[in-house]
Motif scaffolding. Sequence first.
Motif, PDB file in Angstrom:
ATOM      1  N   UNK A  21      -7.542  -5.533  -7.063  1.00  0.00           N
ATOM      2  CA  UNK A  21      -7.429  -4.399  -6.139  1.00  0.00           C
ATOM      3  C   UNK A  21      -6.630  -3.271  -6.780  1.00  0.00           C
ATOM      4  N   UNK A  22      -5.545  -3.614  -7.452  1.00  0.00           N
ATOM      5  CA  UNK A  22      -4.718  -2.627  -8.142  1.00  0.00           C
ATOM      6  C   UNK A  22      -5.535  -1.914  -9.223  1.00  0.00           C
ATOM      7  N   UNK A  23      -6.237  -2.673 -10.033  1.00  0.00           N
ATOM      8  CA  UNK A  23      -7.034  -2.075 -11.101  1.00  0.00           C
ATOM      9  C   UNK A  23      -8.112  -1.154 -10.542  1.00  0.00           C
ATOM     10  N   UNK A  24      -8.764  -1.600  -9.477  1.00  0.00           N
ATOM     11  CA  UNK A  24      -9.808  -0.786  -8.859  1.00  0.00           C
ATOM     12  C   UNK A  24      -9.241   0.509  -8.302  1.00  0.00           C
ATOM     13  N   UNK A  25      -8.081   0.418  -7.633  1.00  0.00           N
ATOM     14  CA  UNK A  25      -7.463   1.614  -7.061  1.00  0.00           C
ATOM     15  C   UNK A  25      -7.043   2.596  -8.148  1.00  0.00           C
ATOM     16  N   UNK A  26      -6.512   2.068  -9.248  1.00  0.00           N
ATOM     17  CA  UNK A  26      -6.097   2.942 -10.348  1.00  0.00           C
ATOM     18  C   UNK A  26      -7.300   3.647 -10.966  1.00  0.00           C
ATOM     19  N   UNK A  27      -8.350   2.895 -11.237  1.00  0.00           N
ATOM     20  CA  UNK A  27      -9.550   3.489 -11.825  1.00  0.00           C
ATOM     21  C   UNK A  27     -10.150   4.534 -10.888  1.00  0.00           C
ATOM     22  N   UNK A  28     -10.209   4.202  -9.593  1.00  0.00           N
ATOM     23  CA  UNK A  28     -10.783   5.123  -8.618  1.00  0.00           C
ATOM     24  C   UNK A  28      -9.995   6.404  -8.449  1.00  0.00           C
ATOM     25  N   UNK A  29      -8.697   6.362  -8.770  1.00  0.00           N
ATOM     26  CA  UNK A  29      -7.853   7.541  -8.608  1.00  0.00           C
ATOM     27  C   UNK A  29      -7.471   8.178  -9.941  1.00  0.00           C
ATOM     28  N   UNK A  30      -8.112   7.730 -11.016  1.00  0.00           N
ATOM     29  CA  UNK A  30      -7.869   8.335 -12.313  1.00  0.00           C
ATOM     30  C   UNK A  30      -6.461   8.139 -12.830  1.00  0.00           C
ATOM     31  N   UNK A  31      -5.875   6.965 -12.555  1.00  0.00           N
ATOM     32  CA  UNK A  31      -4.502   6.673 -12.973  1.00  0.00           C
ATOM     33  C   UNK A  31      -4.537   5.809 -14.226  1.00  0.00           C
ATOM     34  N   UNK A  32      -3.850   6.241 -15.277  1.00  0.00           N
ATOM     35  CA  UNK A  32      -3.678   5.428 -16.469  1.00  0.00           C
ATOM     36  C   UNK A  32      -2.784   4.246 -16.116  1.00  0.00           C
ATOM     37  N   UNK A  33      -3.227   3.019 -16.394  1.00  0.00           N
ATOM     38  CA  UNK A  33      -2.483   1.866 -15.900  1.00  0.00           C
ATOM     39  C   UNK A  33      -2.469   0.723 -16.896  1.00  0.00           C
ATOM     40  N   UNK A  34      -1.526  -0.164 -16.680  1.00  0.00           N
ATOM     41  CA  UNK A  34      -1.429  -1.438 -17.388  1.00  0.00           C
ATOM     42  C   UNK A  34      -1.125  -2.512 -16.347  1.00  0.00           C
ATOM     43  N   UNK A  94       0.832  -1.203   0.000  1.00  0.00           N
ATOM     44  CA  UNK A  94       0.000   0.000   0.000  1.00  0.00           C
ATOM     45  C   UNK A  94       0.867   1.253   0.000  1.00  0.00           C
ATOM     46  N   UNK A  95       2.039   1.176   0.638  1.00  0.00           N
ATOM     47  CA  UNK A  95       2.931   2.323   0.652  1.00  0.00           C
ATOM     48  C   UNK A  95       3.419   2.672  -0.738  1.00  0.00           C
ATOM     49  N   UNK A  96       3.843   1.656  -1.497  1.00  0.00           N
ATOM     50  CA  UNK A  96       4.320   1.887  -2.864  1.00  0.00           C
ATOM     51  C   UNK A  96       3.212   2.474  -3.728  1.00  0.00           C
ATOM     52  N   UNK A  97       2.002   1.917  -3.601  1.00  0.00           N
ATOM     53  CA  UNK A  97       0.899   2.441  -4.407  1.00  0.00           C
ATOM     54  C   UNK A  97       0.554   3.865  -4.002  1.00  0.00           C
ATOM     55  N   UNK A  98       0.568   4.156  -2.715  1.00  0.00           N
ATOM     56  CA  UNK A  98       0.228   5.495  -2.251  1.00  0.00           C
ATOM     57  C   UNK A  98       1.198   6.532  -2.811  1.00  0.00           C
ATOM     58  N   UNK A  99       2.492   6.176  -2.875  1.00  0.00           N
ATOM     59  CA  UNK A  99       3.455   7.117  -3.436  1.00  0.00           C
ATOM     60  C   UNK A  99       3.150   7.359  -4.912  1.00  0.00           C
ATOM     61  N   UNK A 100       2.842   6.288  -5.648  1.00  0.00           N
ATOM     62  CA  UNK A 100       2.495   6.439  -7.059  1.00  0.00           C
ATOM     63  C   UNK A 100       1.231   7.288  -7.219  1.00  0.00           C
TER      64      UNK A 100
END
Length: 273
Positions: free
Chosen positions: A74-87, A15-21
């Motif tokens: 969980x990663x995909x949901x967090x990215x979508x919820x925060x408006x992050x372009x992701x792969x 969660x720390x790594x994702x929060x920084x991103x």
Amino acid sequence: MKKIIIAFEGTHFSEGAFEFARRLNELQPVLLTGVFLPQTELANVWSYGDALGAPFTPVMETEEAEVVKQNIAHFEKRCIGNGIDFRVHKDFYELALPELKNESRFADLVILGSEIFYQDTGLQFSRHYLKEALQHMECPVLLVPEQFEFPESNVLAYDGSEEALFAIKQFAYIFPELTDRETLLVYASPDSDDDFPDIIKIEELAARHFSDLTLYKLNVDPKKHFSFWMAERKSSILVSGSYGGTEFLQLFKKSFVQDIIAIHKVPVFIAHK
């Protein structure tokens, strides 16, 4: 827009790594590529790149595979919820370091949760695996603890070496959005008579990139006291070169940055050629 790889190991979602991103994306949009490595002994994962003979292919247990799928969701949901372009690169299920190394060749930055290196392993072995991971990456690496304060200031570890200058320049190029924050360019030496290496030249360079720059001489032995000094700067990020240079930047032989990572207080940006 930066391309950032965020690598997760096995069933551990940092969660720390994702929060920084996520915070970086708020400052400037990024493309975040999630890489999900199989859970194996860290020795196999990080030393596989130097192994001889047939590749080591970790076997993912059914239960573990299900947890990894949940982490991907969980990663995909967090990215979508925060408006992050992701792969998401799911082909890492059966591959380890060589593919991650190849990914890093085409990225600006790799983010790793630093605490994964210190779970269920001794400190000596953790340092070896962390060193292996950093040596194999072909772009800078950001190590992030699970609990941290997003940096309001930068600490640039400096000793006049090529490695130190490379890391400072890489940080400025990759994170221009952080260069307007308070920045300490730190030279550490127990000898109060030591001169700041190439002080005029480094000030000319660093001040062009960091608008709130202070050159700071720290009169301590970096091998013994730098990690304690740095641990008190909880809203900072440490920028350091690696592998070579003088005593101040002999990170894994002298271990002061290792100590900082192990304390889990501040993010650490490491770049090496």
